[in-house]
Motif scaffolding. Structure first.
Motif, PDB file in Angstrom:
ATOM      1  N   ASP A 196       0.852  -1.106  -0.047  1.00 45.17           N
ATOM      2  CA  ASP A 196      -0.098  -0.077   0.073  1.00 45.17           C
ATOM      3  C   ASP A 196       0.906   1.221  -0.147  1.00 45.17           C
ATOM      4  O   ASP A 196       1.672   1.498   0.873  1.00 45.17           O
ATOM      5  N   ARG A 240       0.339   4.295   0.610  1.00 48.92           N
ATOM      6  CA  ARG A 240       0.089   5.179   1.675  1.00 48.92           C
ATOM      7  C   ARG A 240       0.605   4.766   2.910  1.00 48.92           C
ATOM      8  O   ARG A 240       1.190   5.446   3.582  1.00 48.92           O
ATOM      9  N   ALA A 241       0.778   3.471   3.060  1.00 51.33           N
ATOM     10  CA  ALA A 241       1.728   2.882   4.190  1.00 51.33           C
ATOM     11  C   ALA A 241       3.060   3.055   3.864  1.00 51.33           C
ATOM     12  O   ALA A 241       3.747   3.511   4.885  1.00 51.33           O
ATOM     13  N   ASP A 253       4.430   5.682   2.462  1.00 52.45           N
ATOM     14  CA  ASP A 253       4.503   7.273   2.854  1.00 52.45           C
ATOM     15  C   ASP A 253       4.495   7.345   4.343  1.00 52.45           C
ATOM     16  O   ASP A 253       5.224   8.166   4.810  1.00 52.45           O
ATOM     17  N   ARG A 300       7.798   6.248   5.773  1.00 51.56           N
ATOM     18  CA  ARG A 300       8.806   7.265   5.283  1.00 51.56           C
ATOM     19  C   ARG A 300       8.566   8.694   6.277  1.00 51.56           C
ATOM     20  O   ARG A 300       9.696   9.192   6.411  1.00 51.56           O
ATOM     21  N   ALA A 301       7.192   8.963   6.276  1.00 49.30           N
ATOM     22  CA  ALA A 301       7.006  10.200   6.937  1.00 49.30           C
ATOM     23  C   ALA A 301       7.420  10.116   8.337  1.00 49.30           C
ATOM     24  O   ALA A 301       7.882  11.136   8.867  1.00 49.30           O
ATOM     25  N   ASP A 335       9.880   5.704 -14.018  1.00 50.34           N
ATOM     26  CA  ASP A 335       9.879   6.177 -15.114  1.00 50.34           C
ATOM     27  C   ASP A 335      11.180   6.390 -15.983  1.00 50.34           C
ATOM     28  O   ASP A 335      12.259   6.953 -15.166  1.00 50.34           O
ATOM     29  N   SER A 366      12.830  10.002 -18.987  1.00 53.27           N
ATOM     30  CA  SER A 366      13.356  11.178 -18.605  1.00 53.27           C
ATOM     31  C   SER A 366      15.204  10.922 -18.469  1.00 53.27           C
ATOM     32  O   SER A 366      15.766  11.660 -18.188  1.00 53.27           O
TER      33      SER A 366
END
Lengths: 282, 519
Positions: free
Chosen positions: B144, B146-147, B149, B152-153, B260, B263
């Motif tokens: 997930d 969000r989990a 994040d 990491r937060a 990605d 670039s």
């Protein structure tokens, strides 16, 4: 524990989509004094969440600076002084309610908090009796309350919330708003709340920041000076609705330009950090 | 109540099918008794049990060690690919080779380069590696976001995210990878026993029984191998079911974004691509250096080039190889198309008649877990040694994976789409034509990618064991003549062929896409 001030100074951020730069935040400055409660409103996709992700050091700004208590977001987040709740509860499905609330301590590498403290938090969000339950056994609203409890577990001095009540029904949302106000009043962490609910923003915050469509700039900075604690009766107060209507006009693309011009005129007569009390009554 | 009813109906249908088998066997209905009655097979198996068990033990030992080693390598690789995405790109060539390599082509090479036991375990491990690695990668990435994040937060780095979140989130995927890997380990073990001159093992036992034209004995060995593979499958499936129920509770299906690369600097991309191509060659060379063998037996990449292109053997080698390829390639493609067609028909059947499908599924599973080599002699008994047997074997190895993909594709069609045509009173057939078939097109190409390498394996096994044609036969002959250059050449060419066919499917997909003109 006192809240820490949160400062965005001339912050810009662009994402690259298929090699093309897409500016999301454009030279934005915002000052949240220690212990304040700021709500961020803005059209979908305007970059509100990016702002919060910058404060959580999940993204890094292209230019400008971001300081929490005079320090960089990364080092502040590592110290455990920041609590966070997302729109999605983001609970780990294999952990019990207790264990999910303990997660930040494990990430920070701190020693286990004592059971009494965790139980206190569970009680605070009204989940007593569900300590051992798994997220799968809880309703959406209950899960969200676990996420709120988790965001408070480290006794944060800064609380960052990205639509934490977005998935809840209106009644539950009101309840949670009351709870959040109570918690905030007790500990006074500097709080930044992103929301889509105008009434929620006005009800909870000292100040509502309205952002422009992408790239995000501050369109209006509206102080809200209703006295605290704010009860349910405030929701029926005409003055409350007056503030809400003003903000709604700013968010409506058809009336936004004219309203913004009026707000800017009001802003120019005062400084951003000490705005005039335009149209609000305490 | 209806679920119980369904279970009973499925059970009755399975019993009916088993009874039909017994009946057909007793009356010698299939190819003059080459399909013996089930009772005869089981009785013979019970009577000869003492003869079986050293073979079973040897195969179990090889398969288990291969399973253990292959999974260890696969999980280590998946974790490092997840932590450092650049390593995945460097190893892409190795991964594609590991997926597409026809085990039968590489078995003789392994036997030359390593000692018998190591070679057998290596082959089993090699076949285990890919399914577990891809499943683990998908699982680690499915955590997930969000989990992620959230961790990491709070200042958690990649390692803490891995430990607190990703590994646990990946557990169901890893275990479902084991479900595929367990039968693959048995297949690898049996294939390697086949080609390595082992004293014990079900592969050896089968090889020894081939000439005796005793169908019940062959079926007994085949069913034993299937039972071992099926046991591994069932164990992993049970474990997977237990962990999945917990994970599924609140997970939402948002996969993390693919890195990605658009670039990225072209030089870096070119370097990574070159690294991906060179890596398999480096591993090949390193393995030979480590084994310290005579260059006559163990050919390096340069040795194979010398044998095939620059040396004095080149023209003769090229002629033989091209002749073999001319036989193998068309039938591989034909077999793959038939296998896909069969899978498609089966998927449609499972859609139109779910009950019948549930009864047939255990039998389909048997063809999957039953090591190919065990299946081949039986197919020869039934279908003879012509082109039919090659096609039958190829279909039977390709269809299952393709079927699973297609059935999943059908299951993913939103129910609302069917409700809509239902509301207009559409028949099942019309529903298929209007919705199911168009919606499954993209899955057909996924299925093709899965089926192609297996098709080549099926064809080569049939050629080796049954028809005496093409690449499989060339490999077998070269072993007989101790033509080491050709053994290595066939291994390399069959891997290249497999990779080529594998890389061809996206091109076909692009050509087949109807909306490309609109852009």
């Amino acid at each position: 524990m006192q809240g820490l001030p949160l400062q965005f100074t001339n912050v810009s951020k662009a994402f690259s989509i298929k090699g093309k730069a897409l500016p999301v935040i454009d030279n934005l400055s915002l000052d949240c004094p220690a212990g304040s409660f700021t709500a961020l409103l803005g059209p979908s996709g305007c970059g509100k969440s990016t702002l919060l992700r910058l404060a959580l050091a999940l993204e890094s700004e292209d230019s400008g600076s971001l300081r929490i208590g005079g320090d960089s977001p990364r080092s502040i987040c590592r110290s455990g002084a920041v609590g966070v709740a997302f729109q999605d509860a983001a609970l780990l499905p294999w952990r019990s309610v207790e264990s999910n609330i303990r997660l930040p301590f494990e990430v920070l590498g701190r020693k286990r908090p004592d059971a009494a403290k965790i139980n206190g938090l569970i009680e605070l969000v009204g989940l007593k009796g569900f300590e051992k339950a798994r997220p799968g056994e809880l309703s959406g609203g209950m899960r969200q309350r676990v996420a709120i409890a988790r965001s408070l577990a480290t006794e944060p001095r800064v609380l960052l919330m990205d639509e934490p009540f977005g998935a809840l029904d209106l009644i539950l949302r009101r309840q949670m708003n009351l709870e959040l106000q109570r918690i905030w009043s007790a500990k006074r962490p500097t709080t930044l709340l992103i929301t889509h609910g105008i009434d929620e923003a006005v009800y909870l915050a000292d100040r509502v920041i309205v952002l422009s469509p992408r790239p995000a700039r501050v369109l209006a900075d509206i102080p809200v000076s209703f006295s605290r604690p704010r009860g349910a009766e405030l929701l029926r107060d005409p003055a409350f609705h007056h503030v809400c209507d003003r903000i709604a006009a700013l968010l409506d693309p058809e009336t936004s330009a004219a309203s913004a011009a009026a707000e800017t005129a009001a802003l120019e007569t005062s400084s951003v950090t000490a705005p005039a009390k335009t149209g609000t009554t305490a | 109540m209806t679920r119980l009813g369904d279970h009973i109906a499925t059970g009755v249908l399975i019993l009916l099918l088993l009874a039909a088998w017994e009946f057909a066997g007793q009356l010698k209905l299939v190819a003059d008794g080459t399909l013996p009655p089930l009772s005869a097979i089981l009785l013979r198996l019970a009577a000869e049990w003492r003869e079986y068990w050293p073979h079973v033990g040897a195969t179990l030992y090889t398969a288990s060690l291969g399973f253990l080693i292959g999974n260890t390598v696969a999980l280590t690789a998946a974790v490092s690919f997840c932590l450092w995405p650049v390593t995945e790109r460097i190893f892409r060539g190795v991964n594609i080779a590991a997926f597409t390599v026809p085990p039968i082509a590489i078995a003789p090479v392994l036997v030359i380069a390593l000692d018998g036991e190591t070679a057998r375990i290596t082959l089993a491990a090699l076949l285990v590696y890919f399914p577990t690695m891809t499943a683990a990668m998908a699982g680690l990435r499915s955590a997930d976001p969000r989990a992620v994040d959230l961790i990491r937060a709070y200042g958690g780095g990649p390692l803490r995210t891995l430990w607190l979140l990703r590994l646990r989130a990946a557990l169901p995927a890893i275990l479902s990878g084991f479900q595929v890997a367990a039968p693959a380990a048995v297949l690898g073990a049996v294939l390697a026993e086949f080609g390595s001159g082992a004293r014990w093992g079900l592969g050896t036992f089968l090889l020894g029984s081939l000439g005796r034209a005793e169908p019940d004995r062959l079926w007994g060995i085949g069913l034993t191998a299937t039972a071992i593979a099926g046991l591994g499958y069932a164990l992993s499936a049970t474990l997977a079911a237990r962990t999945t129920s917990l994970n599924r509770a609140v997970n939402i299906g948002i996969a993390g974004p693919e890195p990605d690369t658009a670039s990225e600097a072209p030089v870096r991309r070119a370097l990574l691509l070159a690294a991906a191509i060179l890596m398999p060659l480096l591993i090949w060379q390193a393995m030979l250096l480590w084994a310290d063998l005579s260059p006559i037996i163990a050919k390096t990449p340069m040795g194979v080039i010398d044998y095939l292109i620059t040396g004095k053997t080149a023209s003769s080698a090229q002629t033989r190889l091209l002749a073999a390829l001319a036989e193998t390639v068309p039938i591989t493609i034909a077999g793959m198309l038939l296998g896909l067609g069969f899978a498609f028909a089966l998927a449609l059947l499972s859609f139109a008649a779910p009950l019948l499908m549930r009864a047939l599924l255990p039998f389909a599973l048997v063809t999957q877990t039953m090591p190919l080599v065990a299946l081949t002699p039986l197919a020869v008994l039934i279908f003879g040694r012509g082109i039919t047997v090659t096609l039958v074997i190829t279909i039977s190895v390709t269809f299952f994976a393709a079927f699973v993909v297609l059935a999943q594709g059908f299951a993913m069609i939103p129910k609302a789409a069917f409700d809509l045509v239902d509301a207009y009173g559409a028949s099942t057939l019309r529903k298929l034509r209007l919705i199911a078939i168009p919606a499954s097109r993209q899955w057909l190409f996924v299925a093709a990618r899965l089926a192609l390498p297996k098709a080549l394996l099926g064809v080569m096994i049939a050629e080796w064991l049954a028809t005496g044609k093409g690449l499989g036969n060339l490999l077998n002959q070269s072993r007989g003549y101790l033509d080491y250059g050709m053994i290595w050449a066939v291994a390399v060419v069959s891997i290249l062929l497999s990779v080529l066919l594998y890389q061809l499917t996206p091109v076909l997909e692009w050509v087949g896409r109807s909306d490309r003109r609109s852009k």
